[in-house]
Design a protein around this motif. Structure first.
Motif, PDB file in Angstrom:
ATOM      1  N   ASN A  17      75.131  51.899  50.544  1.00  0.00           N
ATOM      2  CA  ASN A  17      76.185  52.867  50.872  1.00  0.00           C
ATOM      3  C   ASN A  17      77.450  52.109  51.249  1.00  0.00           C
ATOM      4  OD1 ASN A  17      76.080  52.476  54.023  1.00  0.00           O
ATOM      5  ND2 ASN A  17      73.999  52.516  53.227  1.00  0.00           N
TER       6      ASN A  17
ATOM      7  N   ALA B 125      80.850  62.382  58.576  1.00  0.00           N
ATOM      8  CA  ALA B 125      80.580  63.743  58.101  1.00  0.00           C
ATOM      9  C   ALA B 125      79.808  64.550  59.129  1.00  0.00           C
ATOM     10  CB  ALA B 125      79.806  63.687  56.786  1.00  0.00           C
TER      11      ALA B 125
ATOM     12  N   ARG C  10      86.268  70.356  51.734  1.00  0.00           N
ATOM     13  CA  ARG C  10      84.968  70.290  51.071  1.00  0.00           C
ATOM     14  C   ARG C  10      83.924  70.827  52.030  1.00  0.00           C
ATOM     15  NH1 ARG C  10      83.821  64.763  47.754  1.00  0.00           N
ATOM     16  NH2 ARG C  10      84.777  65.396  45.803  1.00  0.00           N
TER      17      ARG C  10
ATOM     18  N   GLY D 149      78.721  67.811  54.769  1.00  0.00           N
ATOM     19  CA  GLY D 149      77.264  67.832  54.871  1.00  0.00           C
ATOM     20  C   GLY D 149      76.597  68.209  53.563  1.00  0.00           C
TER      21      GLY D 149
ATOM     22  N   GLY E 164      76.424  67.381  49.265  1.00  0.00           N
ATOM     23  CA  GLY E 164      76.724  66.431  48.205  1.00  0.00           C
ATOM     24  C   GLY E 164      76.383  65.006  48.593  1.00  0.00           C
TER      25      GLY E 164
ATOM     26  N   ARG F  11      76.554  60.697  46.819  1.00  0.00           N
ATOM     27  CA  ARG F  11      76.849  59.829  45.663  1.00  0.00           C
ATOM     28  C   ARG F  11      75.587  59.592  44.830  1.00  0.00           C
ATOM     29  NH1 ARG F  11      80.230  59.046  43.153  1.00  0.00           N
ATOM     30  NH2 ARG F  11      81.116  56.962  43.080  1.00  0.00           N
TER      31      ARG F  11
ATOM     32  N   ASN G  80      73.019  67.077  52.852  1.00  0.00           N
ATOM     33  CA  ASN G  80      72.651  65.666  53.031  1.00  0.00           C
ATOM     34  C   ASN G  80      72.287  65.422  54.495  1.00  0.00           C
ATOM     35  OD1 ASN G  80      75.100  65.202  54.548  1.00  0.00           O
ATOM     36  ND2 ASN G  80      76.187  65.217  52.584  1.00  0.00           N
TER      37      ASN G  80
HETATM   38  C1  SDX Z   1      76.588  59.832  53.877  1.00  0.00           C
HETATM   39  O1  SDX Z   1      76.099  56.561  50.273  1.00  0.00           O
HETATM   40  C2  SDX Z   1      75.191  56.913  51.177  1.00  0.00           C
HETATM   41  O2  SDX Z   1      74.039  56.633  51.086  1.00  0.00           O
HETATM   42  C3  SDX Z   1      75.805  57.627  52.356  1.00  0.00           C
HETATM   43  C4  SDX Z   1      74.806  58.162  53.369  1.00  0.00           C
HETATM   44  C5  SDX Z   1      74.114  57.040  54.070  1.00  0.00           C
HETATM   45  O3  SDX Z   1      73.049  57.280  54.649  1.00  0.00           O
HETATM   46  O4  SDX Z   1      74.721  55.937  54.169  1.00  0.00           O
HETATM   47  O5  SDX Z   1      73.854  58.985  52.717  1.00  0.00           O
HETATM   48  C6  SDX Z   1      75.513  58.984  54.432  1.00  0.00           C
HETATM   49  O6  SDX Z   1      77.703  59.373  53.830  1.00  0.00           O
HETATM   50  C7  SDX Z   1      76.245  61.188  53.335  1.00  0.00           C
HETATM   51  C8  SDX Z   1      77.492  61.907  52.736  1.00  0.00           C
HETATM   52  C9  SDX Z   1      78.275  62.513  53.901  1.00  0.00           C
HETATM   53  N1  SDX Z   1      79.536  63.054  53.422  1.00  0.00           N
HETATM   54  C10 SDX Z   1      79.765  64.370  53.387  1.00  0.00           C
HETATM   55  O7  SDX Z   1      78.915  65.224  53.651  1.00  0.00           O
HETATM   56  C11 SDX Z   1      81.189  64.744  53.041  1.00  0.00           C
HETATM   57  C12 SDX Z   1      81.152  65.891  52.004  1.00  0.00           C
HETATM   58  N2  SDX Z   1      80.587  65.349  50.802  1.00  0.00           N
HETATM   59  C13 SDX Z   1      81.572  64.897  49.805  1.00  0.00           C
HETATM   60  O8  SDX Z   1      82.691  64.260  50.347  1.00  0.00           O
HETATM   61  C14 SDX Z   1      80.892  64.233  48.641  1.00  0.00           C
HETATM   62  O9  SDX Z   1      79.764  64.932  48.316  1.00  0.00           O
HETATM   63  C15 SDX Z   1      80.538  62.770  48.700  1.00  0.00           C
HETATM   64  C16 SDX Z   1      81.660  61.913  49.150  1.00  0.00           C
HETATM   65  C17 SDX Z   1      79.368  62.562  49.584  1.00  0.00           C
HETATM   66  C18 SDX Z   1      80.223  62.374  47.281  1.00  0.00           C
HETATM   67  O10 SDX Z   1      81.443  62.651  46.579  1.00  0.00           O
HETATM   68  P1  SDX Z   1      81.490  62.512  45.034  1.00  0.00           P
HETATM   69  O11 SDX Z   1      81.067  61.152  44.635  1.00  0.00           O
HETATM   70  O12 SDX Z   1      82.795  63.011  44.482  1.00  0.00           O
HETATM   71  O13 SDX Z   1      80.363  63.530  44.659  1.00  0.00           O
HETATM   72  P2  SDX Z   1      80.023  63.889  43.233  1.00  0.00           P
HETATM   73  O14 SDX Z   1      80.510  62.879  42.275  1.00  0.00           O
HETATM   74  O15 SDX Z   1      78.576  64.212  43.226  1.00  0.00           O
HETATM   75  O16 SDX Z   1      80.905  65.236  43.016  1.00  0.00           O
HETATM   76  C19 SDX Z   1      80.626  65.978  41.872  1.00  0.00           C
HETATM   77  C20 SDX Z   1      81.470  67.246  41.997  1.00  0.00           C
HETATM   78  C21 SDX Z   1      82.960  66.996  42.100  1.00  0.00           C
HETATM   79  O17 SDX Z   1      83.580  68.146  41.532  1.00  0.00           O
HETATM   80  P3  SDX Z   1      84.081  68.060  39.985  1.00  0.00           P
HETATM   81  O18 SDX Z   1      85.099  66.942  39.939  1.00  0.00           O
HETATM   82  O19 SDX Z   1      82.833  67.796  39.166  1.00  0.00           O
HETATM   83  O20 SDX Z   1      84.681  69.440  39.717  1.00  0.00           O
HETATM   84  O21 SDX Z   1      81.114  67.974  43.187  1.00  0.00           O
HETATM   85  C22 SDX Z   1      82.277  68.141  43.994  1.00  0.00           C
HETATM   86  C23 SDX Z   1      83.231  67.052  43.584  1.00  0.00           C
HETATM   87  O22 SDX Z   1      84.547  67.475  43.869  1.00  0.00           O
HETATM   88  N3  SDX Z   1      81.829  67.972  45.362  1.00  0.00           N
HETATM   89  C24 SDX Z   1      82.018  68.867  46.324  1.00  0.00           C
HETATM   90  C25 SDX Z   1      81.379  68.333  47.456  1.00  0.00           C
HETATM   91  N4  SDX Z   1      80.837  67.153  47.156  1.00  0.00           N
HETATM   92  C26 SDX Z   1      81.107  66.918  45.857  1.00  0.00           C
HETATM   93  N5  SDX Z   1      82.667  70.038  46.325  1.00  0.00           N
HETATM   94  C27 SDX Z   1      82.656  70.716  47.515  1.00  0.00           C
HETATM   95  N6  SDX Z   1      82.060  70.289  48.650  1.00  0.00           N
HETATM   96  C28 SDX Z   1      81.427  69.099  48.654  1.00  0.00           C
HETATM   97  N7  SDX Z   1      80.840  68.642  49.767  1.00  0.00           N
END
Ligand code: SDX
Length: 394
Positions: free
Chosen positions: A197, A232, A264, A267, A269, A271, A326
Motif C-alpha cells: 500500500n 479514511a 467520494r 470507506g 473502494g 486499489r 473497505n
Molecule cells: C486503505 O492500498 C491499501 O492496501 C490501502 C489499505 C491498507 O490497508 O493499507 O487497504 C487501507 O487505504 C483503504 C482505502 C481507504 N480509502 C477510502 O476509503 C477513501 C475512499 N476510497 C477512494 O478514495 C478509492 O476507492 C481508493 C482511493 C481507495 C481507490 O481509488 P481508485 O484507485 O480510483 O479506485 P478505482 O480505480 O477502483 O475506482 C474505479 C472507479 C472510479 O470511477 P470511474 O473513473 O471508473 O468512473 O470507482 C470510483 C472511481 O472514481 N470510485 C469511487 C470510490 N472509489 C472509487 N466513487 C465513489 N466513492 C468511492 N469511494
C-alpha cells in the motif's frame, strides 16, 4: 511461478518488489499473512503474536512468544526528553502531525539504529518501534486534552497498556474493560500489514537509501495520514455524521457518483480489492459484538453505515465498479464506541501498521539484492531547447 502462486507474466514485469509477508487476492477477497488467513489470525491470535509472525515468518513457540512479548514490553517507555517535543506543538495540532514529528525525532535518540547492516540493531529498532508507538500515540492524545502523560506498565498486555496510556489519570484508578481490549487487539491485527500500500511502499523507498528506520517510519506515517489511505477511517466518521440520518443517504450516494463533486463515499473502494475487503467483514462483526457487549443499542452512525452499505451494494454504479466497504468503513464506529476521539483514528491505524512497515523494511534491508529505490518515469515534457535571455522573452 513464485512457488505457491502463479502470476500473469504481464503482472510480474510491473511488480515493484518481491515479498513473503502478505498475499492479497483482490478478486477473491483473500488476505494472508505468511500464509495464514486474516480471518483466523483476527479471531485466534493476538497482536504481539501477529507482529512476531510478520517479522519472523512463523508463529512463535510458547517460549519465543514469551521472550518477544518481554522484549516489546521492556521497550514501551520513551526517553524522558521526548516529552519536550510535544510541548512545541499547538494543543490543537492533529495527532498524526505530532506522531509523524516525534517518531522522526526518535531517530536522534537511537544513533545505534543508523548502522542497519547489523542484524541485532535492526531487531532492536524493530522492537523499539512496535513497543513505543502506543506510548507516543497516547502522549499525543494526552497533550491535546491537557492531561499528564501516563507511563506504560509492564504488567499489562499490549492492548491493555494502550488503553491505560490513553485513559488513565493520576487522580483515580482506571479499570481496563476486557471487551475494549479484545476489540483494540483485533483492530490492531486487522491493520497490521497490507502488502505494498502507499505507506508501506513509502517506508520501503525511504529505507532503500539506508536511512534511519525511525525516520523511515515517520515517512510512512505521513503517507498513511492521507484521506485516500489511512485517513479514511476519520473521514468515514465525518461522512456518517454529515449524512446525519438514513433518509439523506440517497443524496450522498448521488453526490459520490457525481464526478464534478470531489466527494467520494469514504470507506468504499480499494486499489486492489474488487470484492469484499476481508478485514471489513471481520470489523463488521466486531462492531456489532462491541456495541452489544457495551450495551450500546442505538448507535445512529451504525444504523446509517448499515443502510449506506445496503443501498450502495445494490446500486449499479458501485456494482459496476466493484466498490465494496473497505477496512476503514467500520473501524471508526468501533473506535467511537471505545471512546477514542475521531482525530486519533488514523493514529491507531499507524500503531498497528508499524508492525507491517518494520517487517517490510527489515525484509527489504535483509534481501541480498537490495538496491536504492528508483521508480522509472515516462518523460512527457518539452524537447531540448536553448535558453532565452530575460530581455528577449515576451
Ligand atoms: C486503505 O492500498 C491499501 O492496501 C490501502 C489499505 C491498507 O490497508 O493499507 O487497504 C487501507 O487505504 C483503504 C482505502 C481507504 N480509502 C477510502 O476509503 C477513501 C475512499 N476510497 C477512494 O478514495 C478509492 O476507492 C481508493 C482511493 C481507495 C481507490 O481509488 P481508485 O484507485 O480510483 O479506485 P478505482 O480505480 O477502483 O475506482 C474505479 C472507479 C472510479 O470511477 P470511474 O473513473 O471508473 O468512473 O470507482 C470510483 C472511481 O472514481 N470510485 C469511487 C470510490 N472509489 C472509487 N466513487 C465513489 N466513492 C468511492 N469511494
Amino acid at each position: 511461478e513464485t512457488g505457491y502462486f502463479t502470476y500473469d507474466p504481464a503482472f510480474t514485469s510491473t511488480a515493484s518488489c518481491e515479498s513473503q509477508i502478505t498475499y492479497i487476492d483482490g478478486d477473491k477477497g483473500v488476505l494472508l499473512h505468511r500464509g495464514y488467513p486474516i480471518e483466523q489470525l483476527a479471531t485466534d491470535s493476538d497482536f504481539p503474536e501477529v507482529c512476531y509472525l510478520l517479522l519472523h515468518g512463523e508463529l512463535p513457540s510458547a517460549e519465543e512468544k514469551e521472550q518477544f512479548t518481554r522484549d516489546i514490553t521492556y521497550h514501551t517507555m520513551v526517553h524522558e526528553q521526548v516529552s519536550t517535543f510535544y510541548r512545541g506543538f499547538r494543543r490543537d495540532a492533529h495527532p498524526m502531525a505530532i506522531l509523524c514529528g516525534v517518531t522522526g525525532a526518535l531517530s536522534s535518540f537511537y544513533h545505534d539504529s543508523t548502522d542497519i547492516t547489523d542484524p541485532v540493531q535492526r531487531m532492536i529498532a524493530s522492537h523499539r518501534l512496535i513497543a513505543k508507538m502506543p506510548t507516543l500515540a497516547a502522549m499525543a492524545y494526552k497533550y491535546s486534552v491537557g492531561q499528564p502523560f501516563v507511563y506504560p506498565r509492564n504488567d499489562l498486555s499490549y492492548a491493555q497498556n494502550f488503553l491505560h496510556l490513553m485513559f488513565s489519570v493520576p487522580a483515580e484508578p482506571y479499570t481496563i474493560n476486557p471487551v475494549l481490549c479484545r476489540a483494540i487487539d483485533r483492530i490492531f491485527i486487522l491493520h497490521a500489514d497490507h502488502e505494498q500500500n502507499a505507506s508501506s511502499s513509502t517506508v520501503r523507498l525511504a529505507g532503500s537509501s539506508g536511512a534511519n528506520p525511525f525516520a523511515c517510519i515517520a515517512a510512512g506515517i505521513a503517507s498513511l495520514w492521507g484521506p485516500a489511505h489511512g485517513g479514511a477511517n476519520e473521514a468515514v466518521l465525518k461522512m456518517l455524521t454529515q449524512i446525519g440520518r438514513p433518509e439523506r443517504i440517497p443524496e450522498f450516494i448521488e453526490r459520490a457518483k457525481n464526478k464534478d463533486d470531489p466527494f467520494r463515499l469514504m470507506g468504499f473502494g480499494h486499489r486492489v480489492y474488487k470484492n469484499f475487503d476481508p478485514r471489513a467483514q471481520v470489523l463488521r462483526k466486531t462492531c456489532h459484538e462491541v456495541l452489544g457487549e457495551l450495551g450500546i443499542t442505538n448507535e445512529p452512525l451504525l444504523d446509517i453505515a448499515m443502510e449506506l452499505e445496503r443501498i450502495a451494494l445494490e446500486d449499479e454504479y458501485f456494482i459496476e465498479r466493484k466498490l465494496y466497504p473497505n477496512v476503514d468503513f467500520y473501524s471508526g464506529i468501533i473506535f467511537k464506541a471505545i471512546g477514542i476521539p475521531v482525530s486519533m483514528f488514523t493514529v491507531l491505524f499507524a500503531i498497528a501498521r508499524t508492525a507491517g512497515w518494520i517487517a517490510q523494511w527489515k525484509e527489504m534491508i535483509e534481501s541480498p539484492d537490495m538496491k536504492i529505490g528508483r521508480p522509472r518515469q515516462l518523460y512527457t515534457g518539452r524537447p531540448q531547447r536553448d535558453y532565452v535571455p530575460l530581455d528577449r522573452r515576451n
